[in-house]
Enzyme design. Structure first.
Site, short mmCIF file in Angstrom:
data_model
loop_
_atom_site.label_atom_id
_atom_site.label_comp_id
_atom_site.label_asym_id
_atom_site.label_seq_id
_atom_site.Cartn_x
_atom_site.Cartn_y
_atom_site.Cartn_z
CG HIS A 140 -1.97 0.98 1.29
ND1 HIS A 140 -1.72 2.31 1.58
CD2 HIS A 140 -3.30 0.87 1.11
CE1 HIS A 140 -2.86 2.98 1.57
NE2 HIS A 140 -3.85 2.14 1.28
CD GLN A 220 -6.64 -4.81 4.19
OE1 GLN A 220 -7.59 -5.56 4.39
NE2 GLN A 220 -6.78 -3.51 4.01
CE LYS A 243 -8.26 -0.35 6.11
NZ LYS A 243 -7.01 -0.13 5.35
CB CYS A 381 -3.54 3.26 -1.83
SG CYS A 381 -4.69 4.63 -1.64
#
Length: 423
Positions: A140, A220, A243, A381
């Site tokens: 990213h 993630q 997240k 991104c």
């Protein structure tokens, strides 16, 4: 609090996972009852941000209604209560991530802020001309641009570990890139585009053999895998509250205490000092050294509620459920004519990116929105990874703990509709 059981994902393969009660979990998330364009919401944009359970919403509301105050140094009841809740969130973060101590947990505005902190404070103080920073082609921009900025300032060089067609990292190339000038290795635990899970334990071990420091972007991985920072043995780890089913505006940065102790402040102001004189100041110990100004208190309260909620989950059941869900989605998507799933050979968290012949991802996403299906379209991104796979953008579907097999079927039907509209 009892320690969280950590089960590495490799131990889950080939085992029958416990049942994940997705209906019970869905009931905890008020937004999932929404109707969008006349249809039930199918939310498949979890890699951008996850939805919030009622426990988080209520905790933030309760803080503002009954306990709003600034933290630290206040001698009144509200301040003492707010300080206790703020520091409780730090303790929960340490337990959730398997850190050795809460003092190794720093609160920031998010993963991006955490990675910039490490790049500017640690990188800016140790890098010299000719030093090398290794990243990967799948990073990213938040784990690439900060290193470019500090490299320009210090004379260091940024080099990339290549990604194979399967979506996995070329570890042979990584081994060849490692050398006496390697100072920092910055790598995503899991790709935000293709979901590929990188072997960060092995990467850390290899990097440490040449004396390099390892920075892991866990934005993630933290929502989908049981992370154990002591086991990974990385030097820094960053992730975002939003997240992790928590609020926006707060992130977690883990750093090994010895490194944090040696790092200069990132920002100056109240709360991060020991003593201030006109000519110079001295700094508080970590983590306070890196938390200048009024911190994100309500966000920390919400994050603490999110972490308490997550630690009640059966993570073995969740990992097995999400792996089965993403495998089924990937298999069925490839039956849609002209559709390609990127990085299909890698082990992945529940994130996948697709491209379709002669259909722009934005157009596909617009059609899906008419069906109440929320996905993301663009370069995510991660422009170097787009170039690696020969595309400028993809359509990304990302799943969470509350997504269902029926929502997979809705996505597949939606992609067939996209094909029909644009054929």
């Amino acid at each position: 609090m009892a320690p969280v059981t950590v089960i590495p994902p490799e131990e889950l393969r080939g085992r029958t996972a416990p049942v994940w009660d997705v209906r019970k979990v869905r009931a905890d998330f008020p937004i999932l009852s929404r109707i969008v364009r006349g249809r039930p919401l199918v939310y498949l944009d979890n890699a951008a941000t996850a939805q919030k359970p009622a426990a988080v919403i209520e905790a933030i509301d309760r803080y503002y209604r009954t306990g709003n105050a600034n933290v630290h140094r206040g001698v009144h009841t509200l301040s003492e209560e707010a300080t206790a809740a703020y520091e409780r969130a730090r303790e929960l973060a340490a337990v959730f991530l398997g850190a050795a101590s809460p003092s190794e947990i720093i609160f920031t505005a998010g993963t991006t802020a955490s990675l910039n902190l490490v790049a500017q404070s640690y990188g800016g103080s140790v890098l010299r001309p000719g030093d090398e920073i290794l990243v990967t082609e799948m990073e990213h921009h938040s784990n690439l641009v900060p290193w470019q900025l500090v490299a320009e300032r210090t004379g260091a060089t940024v080099r990339a570990i290549p990604v194979m067609e399967s979506g996995g990292l070329d570890l042979g190339a990584f081994e060849r890139l490692l050398g006496a000038r390697t100072r920092i290795v910055a790598v995503a635990h899991a790709s935000n585009v293709i979901g590929a899970i990188n072997p960060v334990n092995a990467i850390a071990e290899m990097a440490h053999q040449v004396g390099a420091v390892v920075v892991v972007d866990g934005a993630q991985s933290a929502p989908h895998l049981r992370v154990n920072l002591v086991a990974i043995d990385c030097d820094f780890f960053a992730c975002s509250g939003h997240k992790l089913y928590g609020p926006n505006g707060i992130g977690i940065l883990y750093g090994k205490r010895a490194l944090l102790d040696a790092m200069p402040p990132w920002q100056g102001g109240g709360g991060m000092i020991r003593e201030v004189q006109i000519e110079r100041s001295t700094w508080a110990a970590p983590p306070e050294r890196f938390e200048a100004g009024t911190p994100p208190i309500a966000e920390a309260v919400g994050l603490g509620a999110a972490l308490e909620y997550l630690m009640r989950w059966d993570w073995e059941a969740l990992v097995g459920y999400e792996q089965a869900l993403i495998a089924e989605a990937s298999r069925k998507l490839q039956e849609v004519p002209g559709l390609r799933v990127l990085g299909e050979g890698a082990d992945r968290v529940s994130v996948l990116s697709i491209s379709m012949d002669r259909v722009h991802p934005h157009d596909a996403g617009t059609v899906l929105d008419t069906l109440g299906i929320a996905v993301r379209a663009g370069h995510h991104c991660a422009q170097p990874l787009m170039r690696r796979f020969g595309v400028t953008a993809t359509l990304r579907a990302s799943f969470g703990a509350y997504n269902t097999p029926e929502e997979v079927e809705a996505l597949i039907a939606g992609m067939h509709e996209v094909r029909r509209v644009f054929q």
